[in-house]
Design a protein around this motif. Structure first.
Motif, PDB file in Angstrom:
ATOM      1  N   PHE A   1     -16.615   1.825  -7.720  1.00  0.00           N
ATOM      2  CA  PHE A   1     -16.980   2.243  -6.360  1.00  0.00           C
ATOM      3  C   PHE A   1     -16.731   3.741  -6.186  1.00  0.00           C
ATOM      4  CE2 PHE A   1     -15.563  -2.189  -6.212  1.00  0.00           C
ATOM      5  CZ  PHE A   1     -16.680  -2.803  -5.669  1.00  0.00           C
ATOM      6  N   PRO A   2     -17.580   4.580  -6.795  1.00  0.00           N
ATOM      7  CA  PRO A   2     -17.342   6.024  -6.707  1.00  0.00           C
ATOM      8  C   PRO A   2     -17.362   6.482  -5.251  1.00  0.00           C
ATOM      9  CG  PRO A   2     -19.055   5.517  -8.298  1.00  0.00           C
ATOM     10  CD  PRO A   2     -18.797   4.265  -7.530  1.00  0.00           C
ATOM     11  N   GLY A   3     -16.443   7.366  -4.933  1.00  0.00           N
ATOM     12  CA  GLY A   3     -16.399   7.885  -3.568  1.00  0.00           C
ATOM     13  C   GLY A   3     -15.525   7.071  -2.639  1.00  0.00           C
ATOM     14  N   ALA A   4     -15.095   5.875  -3.079  1.00  0.00           N
ATOM     15  CA  ALA A   4     -14.239   5.050  -2.229  1.00  0.00           C
ATOM     16  C   ALA A   4     -12.820   5.596  -2.242  1.00  0.00           C
ATOM     17  CB  ALA A   4     -14.244   3.604  -2.729  1.00  0.00           C
ATOM     18  N   SER A   5     -12.102   5.395  -1.144  1.00  0.00           N
ATOM     19  CA  SER A   5     -10.681   5.749  -1.181  1.00  0.00           C
ATOM     20  C   SER A   5      -9.937   4.536  -1.723  1.00  0.00           C
ATOM     21  CB  SER A   5     -10.183   6.148   0.214  1.00  0.00           C
ATOM     22  OG  SER A   5     -10.047   5.007   1.016  1.00  0.00           O
ATOM     23  N   VAL A   6      -9.141   4.742  -2.755  1.00  0.00           N
ATOM     24  CA  VAL A   6      -8.455   3.645  -3.434  1.00  0.00           C
ATOM     25  C   VAL A   6      -6.951   3.860  -3.326  1.00  0.00           C
ATOM     26  CG1 VAL A   6      -8.135   2.455  -5.637  1.00  0.00           C
ATOM     27  CG2 VAL A   6     -10.367   3.422  -5.071  1.00  0.00           C
ATOM     28  N   GLU A   7      -6.230   2.826  -2.865  1.00  0.00           N
ATOM     29  CA  GLU A   7      -4.765   2.937  -2.815  1.00  0.00           C
ATOM     30  C   GLU A   7      -4.149   1.602  -3.202  1.00  0.00           C
ATOM     31  OE1 GLU A   7      -4.130   2.329   1.945  1.00  0.00           O
ATOM     32  OE2 GLU A   7      -4.939   4.252   1.227  1.00  0.00           O
ATOM     33  N   PRO A   8      -2.888   1.639  -3.672  1.00  0.00           N
ATOM     34  CA  PRO A   8      -2.253   0.382  -4.063  1.00  0.00           C
ATOM     35  C   PRO A   8      -2.185  -0.565  -2.870  1.00  0.00           C
ATOM     36  CG  PRO A   8      -0.938   2.279  -4.745  1.00  0.00           C
ATOM     37  CD  PRO A   8      -2.017   2.801  -3.863  1.00  0.00           C
ATOM     38  N   ALA A   9      -2.404  -1.846  -3.126  1.00  0.00           N
ATOM     39  CA  ALA A   9      -2.334  -2.828  -2.052  1.00  0.00           C
ATOM     40  C   ALA A   9      -0.885  -2.959  -1.586  1.00  0.00           C
ATOM     41  CB  ALA A   9      -2.854  -4.171  -2.543  1.00  0.00           C
ATOM     42  N   THR A  10      -0.695  -3.129  -0.296  1.00  0.00           N
ATOM     43  CA  THR A  10       0.669  -3.213   0.248  1.00  0.00           C
ATOM     44  C   THR A  10       1.050  -4.671   0.505  1.00  0.00           C
ATOM     45  OG1 THR A  10      -0.386  -2.706   2.341  1.00  0.00           O
ATOM     46  CG2 THR A  10       0.881  -0.933   1.269  1.00  0.00           C
ATOM     47  N   GLU A  11       2.005  -4.882   1.322  1.00  0.00           N
ATOM     48  CA  GLU A  11       2.540  -6.179   1.748  1.00  0.00           C
ATOM     49  C   GLU A  11       2.505  -7.257   0.645  1.00  0.00           C
ATOM     50  OE1 GLU A  11      -1.748  -6.487   3.398  1.00  0.00           O
ATOM     51  OE2 GLU A  11      -0.352  -4.844   3.675  1.00  0.00           O
ATOM     52  N   GLY A  12       3.061  -6.891  -0.508  1.00  0.00           N
ATOM     53  CA  GLY A  12       3.264  -7.879  -1.563  1.00  0.00           C
ATOM     54  C   GLY A  12       2.044  -8.262  -2.359  1.00  0.00           C
ATOM     55  N   ALA A  13       0.831  -7.892  -1.893  1.00  0.00           N
ATOM     56  CA  ALA A  13      -0.364  -8.259  -2.657  1.00  0.00           C
ATOM     57  C   ALA A  13      -0.469  -7.389  -3.905  1.00  0.00           C
ATOM     58  CB  ALA A  13      -1.607  -8.086  -1.785  1.00  0.00           C
ATOM     59  N   GLN A  14      -1.009  -7.965  -4.978  1.00  0.00           N
ATOM     60  CA  GLN A  14      -1.206  -7.188  -6.204  1.00  0.00           C
ATOM     61  C   GLN A  14      -2.510  -6.421  -6.116  1.00  0.00           C
ATOM     62  OE1 GLN A  14      -1.146 -10.442  -8.940  1.00  0.00           O
ATOM     63  NE2 GLN A  14       0.912  -9.913  -9.690  1.00  0.00           N
ATOM     64  N   GLY A  15      -2.694  -5.445  -7.020  1.00  0.00           N
ATOM     65  CA  GLY A  15      -3.974  -4.759  -7.130  1.00  0.00           C
ATOM     66  C   GLY A  15      -4.111  -3.569  -6.202  1.00  0.00           C
ATOM     67  N   VAL A  16      -5.354  -3.241  -5.895  1.00  0.00           N
ATOM     68  CA  VAL A  16      -5.617  -2.061  -5.074  1.00  0.00           C
ATOM     69  C   VAL A  16      -6.552  -2.415  -3.920  1.00  0.00           C
ATOM     70  CG1 VAL A  16      -5.366  -0.461  -7.018  1.00  0.00           C
ATOM     71  CG2 VAL A  16      -7.634  -1.349  -6.431  1.00  0.00           C
ATOM     72  N   ARG A  17      -6.522  -1.553  -2.915  1.00  0.00           N
ATOM     73  CA  ARG A  17      -7.400  -1.724  -1.770  1.00  0.00           C
ATOM     74  C   ARG A  17      -8.386  -0.550  -1.789  1.00  0.00           C
ATOM     75  NH1 ARG A  17      -3.649  -3.624   1.853  1.00  0.00           N
ATOM     76  NH2 ARG A  17      -4.367  -5.768   1.655  1.00  0.00           N
ATOM     77  N   ALA A  18      -9.693  -0.845  -1.681  1.00  0.00           N
ATOM     78  CA  ALA A  18     -10.702   0.217  -1.686  1.00  0.00           C
ATOM     79  C   ALA A  18     -11.452   0.205  -0.360  1.00  0.00           C
ATOM     80  CB  ALA A  18     -11.682   0.003  -2.839  1.00  0.00           C
ATOM     81  N   ARG A  19     -11.646   1.404   0.211  1.00  0.00           N
ATOM     82  CA  ARG A  19     -12.427   1.512   1.454  1.00  0.00           C
ATOM     83  C   ARG A  19     -13.636   2.397   1.173  1.00  0.00           C
ATOM     84  NH1 ARG A  19      -7.207   1.539   3.290  1.00  0.00           N
ATOM     85  NH2 ARG A  19      -6.759  -0.121   4.790  1.00  0.00           N
ATOM     86  N   LEU A  20     -14.814   1.919   1.588  1.00  0.00           N
ATOM     87  CA  LEU A  20     -15.993   2.739   1.326  1.00  0.00           C
ATOM     88  C   LEU A  20     -17.033   2.621   2.442  1.00  0.00           C
ATOM     89  CD1 LEU A  20     -18.172   1.133  -1.478  1.00  0.00           C
ATOM     90  CD2 LEU A  20     -16.172   0.019  -0.575  1.00  0.00           C
ATOM     91  N   GLY A  21     -17.805   3.684   2.585  1.00  0.00           N
ATOM     92  CA  GLY A  21     -18.875   3.722   3.572  1.00  0.00           C
ATOM     93  C   GLY A  21     -20.102   3.012   3.039  1.00  0.00           C
TER      94      GLY A  21
END
Lengths: 341, 307
Positions: free
Chosen positions: A271-291
């Motif tokens: 997902f190029p251009g997405a903002s990617v950050e580590p997932a919080t509240e105990g969930a594994q993986g990452v969270r990506a936000r994109l337009g």
């Protein structure tokens, strides 16, 4: 005299001339070509020849004479001959790899120009030209012999600013539609060529996949006079989608995805251009936000990634992806148990 | 462009080329100019008529074929080809974009040098035309070193993650790079698997060139990945909505159905690929048979629903 021959004779004459050559002298030198017709007709004929010579790169100018020199046409020889570009081996290899791959693809706009350019930059390189094995399949459609010709016509129309008349077969409509388009440029995305231009029918900027153009005619009236100007702020990139969710089908919305496992590792390239950050509240993986401007395009892509890619928001996107998954499940589970959701 | 224009461009290159390569064979010359042998001989005939007024014997371009080799008596006027035109430079620059960003600094500096040798009058037109083609194709970084490895015939090593498996080290003889539908592949011989393989560049990691050289086979053209096969065991039906797109992709391999949809037969050797592919149509595709593949898609859809 054959026109090609006359033009070559003119090149030879002008490159050799030590002083300006007047129009009267030219008419004398080429009596069969510029003689025996009216002055007007002869002048127009020479104007056409002159335009062709300029096109070929012969820097031809007319100078007003003075006490030392007479009036006439003269060529700036130093501006005619190709100088050495001093390309390094690596630079030459890059240009050759890209240029020959584009030519071999059979679907690159301006391929005649490109072939000449490659020959010219190879002129000083000697015999040791690299021939890299890079092959590109461009144009996407199944071996369309028309594609190469259409790209060539569009390249010329773009360069000369002439409008084109196209018969366009959109997969969204059963019928072929005739449109008049001012071609602004051509973009290649994921192996597909797209024409971007001003559509006279829709009165706005539109994109067209070149392989969906069934017929194409370039306006032949007044070939050296531009039909339109491209707006100064125009940028191809702003109009062509790289990824399915970038097609401009609805107002932009922000979608949040929760990625685990393999997709989480590759989040930035998926997902190029997405903002990617580590997932919080105990969930594994990452969270990506994109337009997103085409939600279904994104959701189908997410479905293909499997359960490691979960759509978290907004609510409309979550509902839609569940609809899709439910539909697929119902269709494929029909001979087995029915879905209980 | 008109045929006159094309011919002239070719001829203005031909004379300097022969003067740089005196005695070049007719076949080599036609290869260098990408014209047929008989067309070249016709062009050479025309050139013997070219000269400058007053057309005395010494005023002609003295080009001739002797014993199937081409010579030109040193012609000062046409000792070099003309500079690149705006269109030629723009087409070359746009093509070079195909390898960005992989080509890195060499590409940037090559384009700068190219622009410097353009006639001043052509520069603005070049910049304008260059902007009219956008062929930046997200070429991966590994394209640069792989191109080098192919040219220098050196084996490469990398970690490769096949879909659904953890990555493992591979040692490969690189033969050819292939871009298909925007995806880059390396075709080569894999020592680890002892077989010819097609690798996706975006699944490679820790790529390195070794000092082991190899001799590439004469014909190492990679087959384009195409899952459609008329004799394949998996039948997939597509709805009327997506049928035009599927037909565009598969051509006559997409069989029209009475309801406006189409059916395609694909190989089912990778259940994972098939499942992903069917899901990517968001409900507009349905596996008809075999039952095992239908069940796999149903399971995958269920997993997405989070049951």
């Amino acid at each position: 005299m054959d026109r090609t021959e006359r033009l070559l004779d003119l090149v030879a004459l002008l490159l050799d001339a030590r002083e300006p050559i007047s129009w009267a002298e030219l008419r004398e030198h080429f009596p069969a070509d510029y003689g025996g017709i009216s002055d007007d007709a002869a002048e127009r004929k020479f104007e056409r020849d002159k335009a062709e010579l300029l096109e070929l790169g012969l820097p031809l100018t007319y100078i007003q004479g003075d006490d030392d020199r007479k009036d006439g046409y003269i060529v700036d020889r130093s501006a005619y001959y190709l100088p050495e570009a001093d390309l390094t081996k690596e630079e030459l290899a890059v240009l050759y790899a890209a240029g020959s791959a584009a030519l071999a693809s059979g679907a690159f706009p301006g391929s005649d120009d490109l072939a000449h350019a490659l020959r010219k930059i190879g002129f000083f390189a000697g015999d040791a030209l690299p021939s890299p094995r890079v092959r590109m399949e461009l144009g996407a459609a199944q071996g369309d012999p028309e594609l190469s010709a259409r790209l060539e016509q569009l390249w010329e129309a773009c360069a000369a600013h002439k409008w084109v008349q196209i018969a366009y077969a959109s997969p969204k409509r059963p019928e072929v539609i005739e449109r008049k388009v001012d071609p602004y440029g051509l973009a290649l995305r994921r192996g597909v060529w797209t024409l971007v231009g001003y559509c006279h029918l829709r009165q706005g900027l539109r994109t067209f996949h070149v392989h969906r153009i069934r017929e194409l005619k370039v306006n032949t009236a007044r070939p050296r006079t531009p039909d339109f100007e491209v707006p100064a702020d125009f940028s191809l990139d702003a109009h062509v989608a790289y990824y399915p969710w970038q097609h401009r089908f609805h107002a932009p919305m922000e979608v949040t995805l929760l990625l685990k496992g393999d997709p989480a590792q590759r989040a930035a390239s998926l997902f190029p251009g997405a903002s990617v950050e580590p997932a919080t509240e105990g969930a594994q993986g990452v969270r990506a936000r994109l337009g997103v401007t085409y939600l279904d395009g994104l959701l189908r892509f997410c479905m293909a990634l499997g359960p490691d890619c979960r759509v978290e928001g907004p609510e409309a996107a979550v509902t839609r992806v569940r609809e899709m998954a439910t539909r697929i499940h119902e269709r494929h589970a029909s001979t087995e148990e029915k879905v209980s959701a | 462009m008109s045929t006159v224009h094309e011919r002239l461009r070719r001829l203005l290159f031909l004379v300097p080329y022969v003067s740089k390569h005196p005695g070049v064979t007719v076949d080599d010359l036609s290869k260098a100019l990408n014209v047929k042998r008989e067309d070249l001989l016709e062009e050479l005939d025309l050139l013997t008529c070219v000269g400058r007024p007053p057309f005395n014997p010494d005023d002609y371009v003295d080009i001739y074929v002797d014993n199937d080799r081409v010579y030109v008596d040193l012609d000062q006027r046409l000792s070099r080809p003309p500079r690149l035109t705006a269109g030629e430079a723009a087409a070359l620059a746009a093509a070079a974009e195909l390898l960005r960003p992989a080509a890195g600094d060499a590409l940037q500096s090559a384009l700068q040098k190219l622009e410097r040798i353009l006639p001043a009058t052509a520069r603005e037109r070049y910049r304008e035309m260059y902007r009219k083609i956008d062929a930046s194709s997200e070429a991966p970084q590994s394209l640069g070193p792989l191109t080098r490895a192919i040219l220098e015939r050196r084996e490469v090593t990398f970690d490769y993650a096949s879909p659904g498996r953890t990555s493992e080290p591979r040692r490969v003889r690189p033969y050819e790079l292939l871009s298909h539908r925007g995806q880059w592949y390396l075709q080569g011989f894999c020592h680890t698997r002892q077989d010819a393989r097609l690798f996706r560049l975006d699944r490679m990691e820790s790529l390195a060139l070794t000092d082991t050289s190899f001799q590439p086979p004469a014909d190492a053209r990679a087959a384009v990945p195409n899952p459609a096969r008329t004799d394949a065991g998996v039948r997939v039906r597509f709805s009327k909505l997506v049928a035009p797109y599927v037909t565009e992709r598969f051509g006559s391999d997409a069989r029209p159905l009475p309801d406006g949809g189409v059916e395609v037969r694909v190989a089912g050797d990778s259940e994972r690929w098939l499942t992903q592919w069917v899901l990517s149509f968001g409900g507009e595709a349905e596996v008809l048979e075999p039952a095992s593949a239908r069940a796999a898609v149903a399971r995958a859809a269920q997993a997405s629903l989070g049951f």
